[in-house]
Design a protein around this motif. Structure first.
Motif, PDB file in Angstrom:
ATOM      1  N   VAL A   5      -8.896  -6.122 -18.555  1.00 62.53           N
ATOM      2  CA  VAL A   5      -8.391  -5.746 -19.869  1.00 62.53           C
ATOM      3  C   VAL A   5      -7.527  -4.503 -19.716  1.00 62.53           C
ATOM      4  O   VAL A   5      -8.014  -3.438 -19.311  1.00 62.53           O
ATOM      5  CB  VAL A   5      -9.536  -5.468 -20.854  1.00 62.53           C
ATOM      6  CG1 VAL A   5      -8.967  -5.044 -22.200  1.00 62.53           C
ATOM      7  CG2 VAL A   5     -10.409  -6.709 -21.001  1.00 62.53           C
ATOM      8  N   GLU A   6      -6.245  -4.654 -20.064  1.00 64.65           N
ATOM      9  CA  GLU A   6      -5.321  -3.531 -20.013  1.00 64.65           C
ATOM     10  C   GLU A   6      -5.315  -2.805 -21.354  1.00 64.65           C
ATOM     11  O   GLU A   6      -5.518  -3.410 -22.408  1.00 64.65           O
ATOM     12  CB  GLU A   6      -3.892  -3.992 -19.705  1.00 64.65           C
ATOM     13  CG  GLU A   6      -3.714  -4.736 -18.403  1.00 64.65           C
ATOM     14  CD  GLU A   6      -3.712  -6.236 -18.582  1.00 64.65           C
ATOM     15  OE1 GLU A   6      -3.132  -6.936 -17.733  1.00 64.65           O
ATOM     16  OE2 GLU A   6      -4.296  -6.716 -19.580  1.00 64.65           O
ATOM     17  N   SER A   7      -5.057  -1.524 -21.294  1.00 63.64           N
ATOM     18  CA  SER A   7      -4.907  -0.727 -22.513  1.00 63.64           C
ATOM     19  C   SER A   7      -3.985   0.447 -22.216  1.00 63.64           C
ATOM     20  O   SER A   7      -3.671   0.735 -21.061  1.00 63.64           O
ATOM     21  CB  SER A   7      -6.266  -0.236 -23.012  1.00 63.64           C
ATOM     22  OG  SER A   7      -6.880   0.602 -22.047  1.00 63.64           O
ATOM     23  N   GLY A   8      -3.556   1.112 -23.280  1.00 70.28           N
ATOM     24  CA  GLY A   8      -2.752   2.316 -23.119  1.00 70.28           C
ATOM     25  C   GLY A   8      -1.270   2.133 -23.373  1.00 70.28           C
ATOM     26  O   GLY A   8      -0.515   3.108 -23.345  1.00 70.28           O
ATOM     27  N   GLY A   9      -0.852   0.903 -23.616  1.00 69.93           N
ATOM     28  CA  GLY A   9       0.548   0.684 -23.917  1.00 69.93           C
ATOM     29  C   GLY A   9       0.907   1.216 -25.293  1.00 69.93           C
ATOM     30  O   GLY A   9       0.046   1.623 -26.074  1.00 69.93           O
ATOM     31  N   GLY A  10       2.208   1.204 -25.580  1.00 70.42           N
ATOM     32  CA  GLY A  10       2.649   1.657 -26.889  1.00 70.42           C
ATOM     33  C   GLY A  10       4.128   1.973 -26.887  1.00 70.42           C
ATOM     34  O   GLY A  10       4.866   1.586 -25.981  1.00 70.42           O
ATOM     35  N   LEU A  18       3.028   7.749 -20.565  1.00 77.90           N
ATOM     36  CA  LEU A  18       1.910   6.898 -20.983  1.00 77.90           C
ATOM     37  C   LEU A  18       0.995   6.717 -19.788  1.00 77.90           C
ATOM     38  O   LEU A  18       1.452   6.751 -18.642  1.00 77.90           O
ATOM     39  CB  LEU A  18       2.395   5.522 -21.455  1.00 77.90           C
ATOM     40  CG  LEU A  18       3.079   5.405 -22.814  1.00 77.90           C
ATOM     41  CD1 LEU A  18       3.621   3.994 -22.988  1.00 77.90           C
ATOM     42  CD2 LEU A  18       2.117   5.746 -23.938  1.00 77.90           C
ATOM     43  N   ARG A  19      -0.266   6.499 -20.065  1.00 74.75           N
ATOM     44  CA  ARG A  19      -1.203   6.128 -19.004  1.00 74.75           C
ATOM     45  C   ARG A  19      -1.836   4.801 -19.360  1.00 74.75           C
ATOM     46  O   ARG A  19      -2.535   4.675 -20.364  1.00 74.75           O
ATOM     47  CB  ARG A  19      -2.288   7.183 -18.786  1.00 74.75           C
ATOM     48  CG  ARG A  19      -3.145   6.872 -17.564  1.00 74.75           C
ATOM     49  CD  ARG A  19      -4.150   7.938 -17.230  1.00 74.75           C
ATOM     50  NE  ARG A  19      -5.364   7.813 -18.033  1.00 74.75           N
ATOM     51  CZ  ARG A  19      -6.550   8.265 -17.644  1.00 74.75           C
ATOM     52  NH1 ARG A  19      -6.678   8.858 -16.461  1.00 74.75           N
ATOM     53  NH2 ARG A  19      -7.595   8.146 -18.441  1.00 74.75           N
ATOM     54  N   LEU A  20      -1.599   3.828 -18.519  1.00 74.41           N
ATOM     55  CA  LEU A  20      -2.211   2.518 -18.681  1.00 74.41           C
ATOM     56  C   LEU A  20      -3.527   2.479 -17.935  1.00 74.41           C
ATOM     57  O   LEU A  20      -3.667   3.069 -16.860  1.00 74.41           O
ATOM     58  CB  LEU A  20      -1.290   1.420 -18.157  1.00 74.41           C
ATOM     59  CG  LEU A  20       0.125   1.366 -18.723  1.00 74.41           C
ATOM     60  CD1 LEU A  20       0.857   0.155 -18.159  1.00 74.41           C
ATOM     61  CD2 LEU A  20       0.110   1.342 -20.235  1.00 74.41           C
ATOM     62  N   SER A  21      -4.471   1.759 -18.502  1.00 75.79           N
ATOM     63  CA  SER A  21      -5.760   1.534 -17.854  1.00 75.79           C
ATOM     64  C   SER A  21      -5.994   0.041 -17.708  1.00 75.79           C
ATOM     65  O   SER A  21      -5.564  -0.750 -18.546  1.00 75.79           O
ATOM     66  CB  SER A  21      -6.902   2.143 -18.681  1.00 75.79           C
ATOM     67  OG  SER A  21      -6.757   3.534 -18.812  1.00 75.79           O
ATOM     68  N   CYS A  22      -6.687  -0.309 -16.666  1.00 77.78           N
ATOM     69  CA  CYS A  22      -7.069  -1.694 -16.424  1.00 77.78           C
ATOM     70  C   CYS A  22      -8.557  -1.689 -16.094  1.00 77.78           C
ATOM     71  O   CYS A  22      -8.945  -1.231 -15.016  1.00 77.78           O
ATOM     72  CB  CYS A  22      -6.254  -2.278 -15.279  1.00 77.78           C
ATOM     73  SG  CYS A  22      -6.779  -3.928 -14.746  1.00 77.78           S
ATOM     74  N   ALA A  23      -9.359  -2.174 -17.017  1.00 81.42           N
ATOM     75  CA  ALA A  23     -10.805  -2.200 -16.841  1.00 81.42           C
ATOM     76  C   ALA A  23     -11.241  -3.580 -16.393  1.00 81.42           C
ATOM     77  O   ALA A  23     -10.868  -4.585 -16.997  1.00 81.42           O
ATOM     78  CB  ALA A  23     -11.499  -1.822 -18.142  1.00 81.42           C
ATOM     79  N   ALA A  24     -12.033  -3.611 -15.327  1.00 82.91           N
ATOM     80  CA  ALA A  24     -12.481  -4.880 -14.764  1.00 82.91           C
ATOM     81  C   ALA A  24     -13.963  -5.093 -15.004  1.00 82.91           C
ATOM     82  O   ALA A  24     -14.752  -4.146 -14.997  1.00 82.91           O
ATOM     83  CB  ALA A  24     -12.195  -4.912 -13.264  1.00 82.91           C
ATOM     84  N   GLN A 116      -4.282  -9.796 -19.685  1.00 83.70           N
ATOM     85  CA  GLN A 116      -3.427 -10.362 -20.728  1.00 83.70           C
ATOM     86  C   GLN A 116      -2.150  -9.553 -20.945  1.00 83.70           C
ATOM     87  O   GLN A 116      -1.221 -10.038 -21.590  1.00 83.70           O
ATOM     88  CB  GLN A 116      -4.209 -10.452 -22.041  1.00 83.70           C
ATOM     89  CG  GLN A 116      -5.357 -11.447 -21.995  1.00 83.70           C
ATOM     90  CD  GLN A 116      -4.879 -12.848 -21.708  1.00 83.70           C
ATOM     91  OE1 GLN A 116      -4.009 -13.375 -22.388  1.00 83.70           O
ATOM     92  NE2 GLN A 116      -5.427 -13.476 -20.659  1.00 83.70           N
ATOM     93  N   GLY A 117      -2.131  -8.344 -20.456  1.00 86.67           N
ATOM     94  CA  GLY A 117      -0.931  -7.538 -20.579  1.00 86.67           C
ATOM     95  C   GLY A 117      -0.981  -6.561 -21.734  1.00 86.67           C
ATOM     96  O   GLY A 117      -1.705  -6.755 -22.713  1.00 86.67           O
ATOM     97  N   THR A 118      -0.194  -5.488 -21.608  1.00 87.34           N
ATOM     98  CA  THR A 118      -0.055  -4.500 -22.666  1.00 87.34           C
ATOM     99  C   THR A 118       1.427  -4.134 -22.772  1.00 87.34           C
ATOM    100  O   THR A 118       2.110  -3.949 -21.760  1.00 87.34           O
ATOM    101  CB  THR A 118      -0.929  -3.260 -22.393  1.00 87.34           C
ATOM    102  OG1 THR A 118      -0.857  -2.357 -23.493  1.00 87.34           O
ATOM    103  CG2 THR A 118      -0.513  -2.514 -21.125  1.00 87.34           C
ATOM    104  N   GLN A 119       1.895  -4.037 -24.001  1.00 81.64           N
ATOM    105  CA  GLN A 119       3.319  -3.804 -24.225  1.00 81.64           C
ATOM    106  C   GLN A 119       3.643  -2.319 -24.088  1.00 81.64           C
ATOM    107  O   GLN A 119       2.965  -1.467 -24.677  1.00 81.64           O
ATOM    108  CB  GLN A 119       3.726  -4.287 -25.627  1.00 81.64           C
ATOM    109  CG  GLN A 119       5.158  -3.983 -26.007  1.00 81.64           C
ATOM    110  CD  GLN A 119       6.160  -4.842 -25.245  1.00 81.64           C
ATOM    111  OE1 GLN A 119       5.995  -6.056 -25.132  1.00 81.64           O
ATOM    112  NE2 GLN A 119       7.215  -4.218 -24.731  1.00 81.64           N
ATOM    113  N   VAL A 120       4.681  -2.033 -23.340  1.00 78.79           N
ATOM    114  CA  VAL A 120       5.226  -0.683 -23.245  1.00 78.79           C
ATOM    115  C   VAL A 120       6.670  -0.736 -23.741  1.00 78.79           C
ATOM    116  O   VAL A 120       7.474  -1.536 -23.229  1.00 78.79           O
ATOM    117  CB  VAL A 120       5.186  -0.152 -21.799  1.00 78.79           C
ATOM    118  CG1 VAL A 120       5.949   1.159 -21.684  1.00 78.79           C
ATOM    119  CG2 VAL A 120       3.737   0.025 -21.349  1.00 78.79           C
TER     120      VAL A 120
END
Length: 124
Positions: A5-10, A18-24, A116-120
């Motif tokens: 699960v990716e997060s941190g986009g925007g 920005l800092r993206l995270s990828c939690a497994a 699933q990806g996160t939009q930047v």
């Protein structure tokens, strides 16, 4: 089965960070190599950065060298992508992926599970 699960986009202005995270979850995260990829509609997905299972070795595509930093915290089953000095051309959907081989790779078909990806979006 590994879930990512990716997060941190925007949305950020050019020059921002920005800092993206990828939690497994699932599997043994500390054994996996991890890559960050990005894709713009109509273009092929490309590698951005990669890190091996221990975090001792990293890879960056030339266009982000000196601006992006990939790191991992195996205790938290998480990989990060710190993105500084962002440019409009960094706008894309960013995906993380893990490879069960554990090594460092910039080749997409060597990765076994994808998020699933996160939009930047970087505005000029």
């Amino acid at each position: 089965q590994v879930r990512l699960v990716e997060s941190g986009g925007g949305l950020v202005q050019a020059g921002g960070s920005l800092r993206l995270s990828c939690a497994a979850s699932g599997g043994t995260f500390s054994r996996y190599g991890v890559g960050w990829f990005r894709q713009v509609p109509g273009k092929e997905r490309e590698i951005v950065a990669a890190i091996n299972s221990s975090g001792s070795t990293t890879y960056y595509v030339d266009s982000v060298k000196g601006r992006f930093t990939i790191s991992r915290d195996n205790a938290k089953n998480t990989v990060y992508l710190q993105m500084n000095s962002l440019k409009p051309e960094d706008t894309a959907i960013y995906y993380c992926a893990v490879g069960q081989r554990g090594g460092l790779s910039h080749i997409q078909n060597q990765y076994d599970y994808w998020g699933q990806g996160t939009q930047v979006t970087v505005s000029s």
